[in-house]
Design a protein around this motif. Structure first.
Motif, PDB file in Angstrom:
ATOM      1  N   ARG A 158       0.806  -1.228   0.000  1.00 12.23           N
ATOM      2  CA  ARG A 158       0.000   0.000   0.000  1.00 12.23           C
ATOM      3  C   ARG A 158       0.839   1.279   0.000  1.00 12.23           C
ATOM      4  O   ARG A 158       0.299   2.370  -0.196  1.00 12.23           O
ATOM      5  CB  ARG A 158      -0.978   0.002   1.181  1.00 12.23           C
ATOM      6  CG  ARG A 158      -2.105  -1.008   0.997  1.00 12.23           C
ATOM      7  CD  ARG A 158      -3.184  -0.896   2.057  1.00 12.23           C
ATOM      8  NE  ARG A 158      -4.107  -2.016   1.978  1.00 12.23           N
ATOM      9  CZ  ARG A 158      -5.219  -2.022   1.219  1.00 12.23           C
ATOM     10  NH1 ARG A 158      -5.518  -0.956   0.498  1.00 12.23           N
ATOM     11  NH2 ARG A 158      -5.989  -3.091   1.163  1.00 12.23           N
TER      12      ARG A 158
ATOM     13  N   ASP B  34      -6.635   4.198  -2.950  1.00 14.65           N
ATOM     14  CA  ASP B  34      -6.486   2.753  -3.169  1.00 14.65           C
ATOM     15  C   ASP B  34      -6.410   2.508  -4.678  1.00 14.65           C
ATOM     16  O   ASP B  34      -7.105   3.190  -5.443  1.00 14.65           O
ATOM     17  CB  ASP B  34      -7.718   2.046  -2.584  1.00 14.65           C
ATOM     18  CG  ASP B  34      -7.680   0.536  -2.719  1.00 14.65           C
ATOM     19  OD1 ASP B  34      -6.571  -0.037  -2.740  1.00 14.65           O
ATOM     20  OD2 ASP B  34      -8.752  -0.084  -2.793  1.00 14.65           O
TER      21      ASP B  34
ATOM     22  N   ASN C 158      -6.469  -0.939  -7.312  1.00 12.97           N
ATOM     23  CA  ASN C 158      -6.712  -2.390  -7.299  1.00 12.97           C
ATOM     24  C   ASN C 158      -6.458  -2.994  -8.674  1.00 12.97           C
ATOM     25  O   ASN C 158      -6.971  -2.473  -9.676  1.00 12.97           O
ATOM     26  CB  ASN C 158      -8.174  -2.656  -6.932  1.00 12.97           C
ATOM     27  CG  ASN C 158      -8.510  -2.088  -5.576  1.00 12.97           C
ATOM     28  OD1 ASN C 158      -8.001  -2.550  -4.577  1.00 12.97           O
ATOM     29  ND2 ASN C 158      -9.322  -1.038  -5.542  1.00 12.97           N
TER      30      ASN C 158
ATOM     31  N   HIS D 267      -7.824  -6.951   3.300  1.00 12.21           N
ATOM     32  CA  HIS D 267      -8.922  -5.965   3.263  1.00 12.21           C
ATOM     33  C   HIS D 267      -9.410  -5.619   4.681  1.00 12.21           C
ATOM     34  O   HIS D 267     -10.317  -4.820   4.840  1.00 12.21           O
ATOM     35  CB  HIS D 267     -10.102  -6.530   2.463  1.00 12.21           C
ATOM     36  CG  HIS D 267      -9.800  -6.704   1.005  1.00 12.21           C
ATOM     37  ND1 HIS D 267      -9.676  -5.636   0.138  1.00 12.21           N
ATOM     38  CD2 HIS D 267      -9.569  -7.809   0.267  1.00 12.21           C
ATOM     39  CE1 HIS D 267      -9.402  -6.103  -1.072  1.00 12.21           C
ATOM     40  NE2 HIS D 267      -9.338  -7.394  -1.026  1.00 12.21           N
TER      41      HIS D 267
HETATM   42 MG   LIG Z   1      -8.092  -2.233  -2.604  1.00  9.85          MG
END
Ligand SMILES: [Mg+2]
Ligand SMILES: Nc1ncnc2c1ncn2[C@@H]1O[C@H](COP(=O)(O)OP(=O)(O)OP(=O)(O)O)[C@@H](O)[C@H]1O
Ligand SMILES: O=P(O)(O)O[C@H]1[C@H](OP(=O)(O)O)[C@@H](OP(=O)(O)O)[C@@H](O)[C@@H](O)[C@@H]1OP(=O)(O)O
Ligand SMILES: [Mg+2]
Length: 359
Positions: free
Chosen positions: A92, A285, A287, A152
């Motif tokens: 992250r 975020d 993905n 998550h």
């Molecule tokens: Mg995500």
């Protein structure tokens, strides 16, 4: 002479295959000369095919090795996307670094990422010095974003008491009030679609100071119930209707910049509007290969993307140049702005772009 068909092999986990490979997608692609073929992940990739393109969302060194071998044996095949590029999104911190490297000028709007720090051990967690500039409430997110359920598991931390339950390595990101709505921007090659989703509600001043027990756990709050595939139905049910969409050109500029910076074709990114400013957007975020089937009209967007790859490959084949596996030009070089049926009054955003894209 019969048109040559274009074979795309897909290697996906069972849950992903179930949600993404729907008959509606397979049928539409087939009608455009594109065959979607399941890769048996229990067998060696080298024994399967041939494929003009391999699309995947699998992890692990063995799969990475098989893809590398496939690329060497099939230099003209397209791999969507390179494992190295995907791995950048599995952390992250590295995930959002690319946002800080974007250079995008916009007359009224600005963008960035929330203040955040990475915490590798408990001592640092309790060392206030380590928290320079970061204030409660913070969101605690696992540092690793590798698709596991654990990655998550999040927590909204209101005060010191909430720190006890956290397990480093984690990222602590400032919680920014954003009106309870998140913008999810789906990117499929040069296709960009922005949708609204329910998000965490704002935290009031009293809650910040109040005696809330220090921490609120949650997971995947923005995930749409699978039965709600039409955005307007979902927006009404979740009272998202009156939330204004971000400026279209701003979002597409960011999408283009991220695609070029990440060298990825298949991803989405989450954007919140900072309630303190109204024209400042924070990317929180990114993905890889998200839940495209939740995107209304995903079949057309994905099939157009497959067509882009096929046409670029044919064009390159004609010029006898090996398709560089990270660059696919769009089908045409016109900027085609298709605003969805809701018109441009807060409807979803479909924008085709003219720029070459990278995978
Ligand atoms: Mg995500
Ligand atoms: N910095 C922040 N400020 C305010 N809300 C946030 C922030 N970061 C995350 N959130 C809220 O928490 C939710 C989950 O955060 P995030 O998207 O980073 O997690 P995720 O598990 O990667 O989600 P996804 O299912 O999109 O992969 C967001 O949708 C948003 O509602
Ligand atoms: O399948 P779903 O609809 O839940 O899609 C989610 C997807 O799960 P899957 O890839 O295992 O399917 C997630 O992938 P991982 O981070 O866990 O790898 C992530 O990309 C979410 O952002 C997606 O939700 P969306 O952003 O589209 O709302
Ligand atoms: Mg998210």
């Amino acid at each position: 002479m019969a048109e040559r068909r274009f074979g795309i092999g897909y290697a996906l986990a069972p849950k992903k295959q179930q949600s993404f490979i729907q008959e509606s997608l397979v049928g539409l692609a087939r009608s455009r000369g594109i065959d979607l073929v399941r890769i048996d992940t229990e067998r060696s990739l080298a024994d399967q095919g041939p494929f003009d393109c391999v699309m995947h969302k699998l992890y692990g060194n063995d799969w990475k090795r098989q893809l590398e071998e496939f690329g060497v044996k099939n230099p003209n095949a397209v791999i969507i996307d390179s494992p190295e590029a995907i791995e950048r999104l599995h952390n992250r911190i590295s995930m959002l670094q690319v946002v800080s490297e974007l250079k995008i000028e916009h007359e009224t709007d600005t963008f960035g990422i929330p203040k955040q720090i990475v915490i590798y051990d408990k001592e640092t967690l309790f060392d206030r010095q380590a928290w320079e500039g970061l204030k409660f409430p913070v969101i605690a997110k696992p540092l690793v974003a590798d698709g596991s359920a654990k990655s998550h598991k999040m927590a909204l931390v209101f005060n010191h008491d909430g720190l006890d339950n956290l397990k480093p390595p984690i990222v602590l990101q400032e919680f920014v009030n954003h009106g309870g709505v998140i913008f999810k921007v789906y990117v499929v090659g040069e296709h960009v679609k922005c949708v609204k989703r329910k998000s965490l509600p704002d935290v009031s001043e009293e809650e910040k100071l109040g005696s809330l027990d220090g921490l609120l756990s949650f997971s995947q709050i923005s995930n749409l119930a699978n039965n709600e595939r039409t955005d307007d139905k979902y927006y009404k049910m979740m009272q998202l209707d009156d939330t204004e969409m971000p400026p279209q050109s701003f979002i597409t500029d960011i999408a283009r910049g991220l695609r070029q910076g990440l060298k990825l074709n298949l991803f989405n990114f989450d954007v919140i509007r900072d309630a303190r400013f109204g024209n400042r957007y924070l990317i929180i975020d990114i993905n890889y290969f998200p839940g495209y089937a939740k995107m209304p009209g995903y079949e057309t967007v994905l099939t157009d993307f497959f067509c882009d790859i096929m046409q670029k490959k044919e064009k390159d084949g004609a010029e006898n140049t090996g398709l560089d596996s990270y660059e696919v030009l769009s089908c045409d070089d016109e900027v085609r702005k298709i605003v969805s049926s809701d018109g441009d009054d807060g409807g979803d955003l479909n924008v085709e772009e003219e720029n070459p894209i990278q995978v």
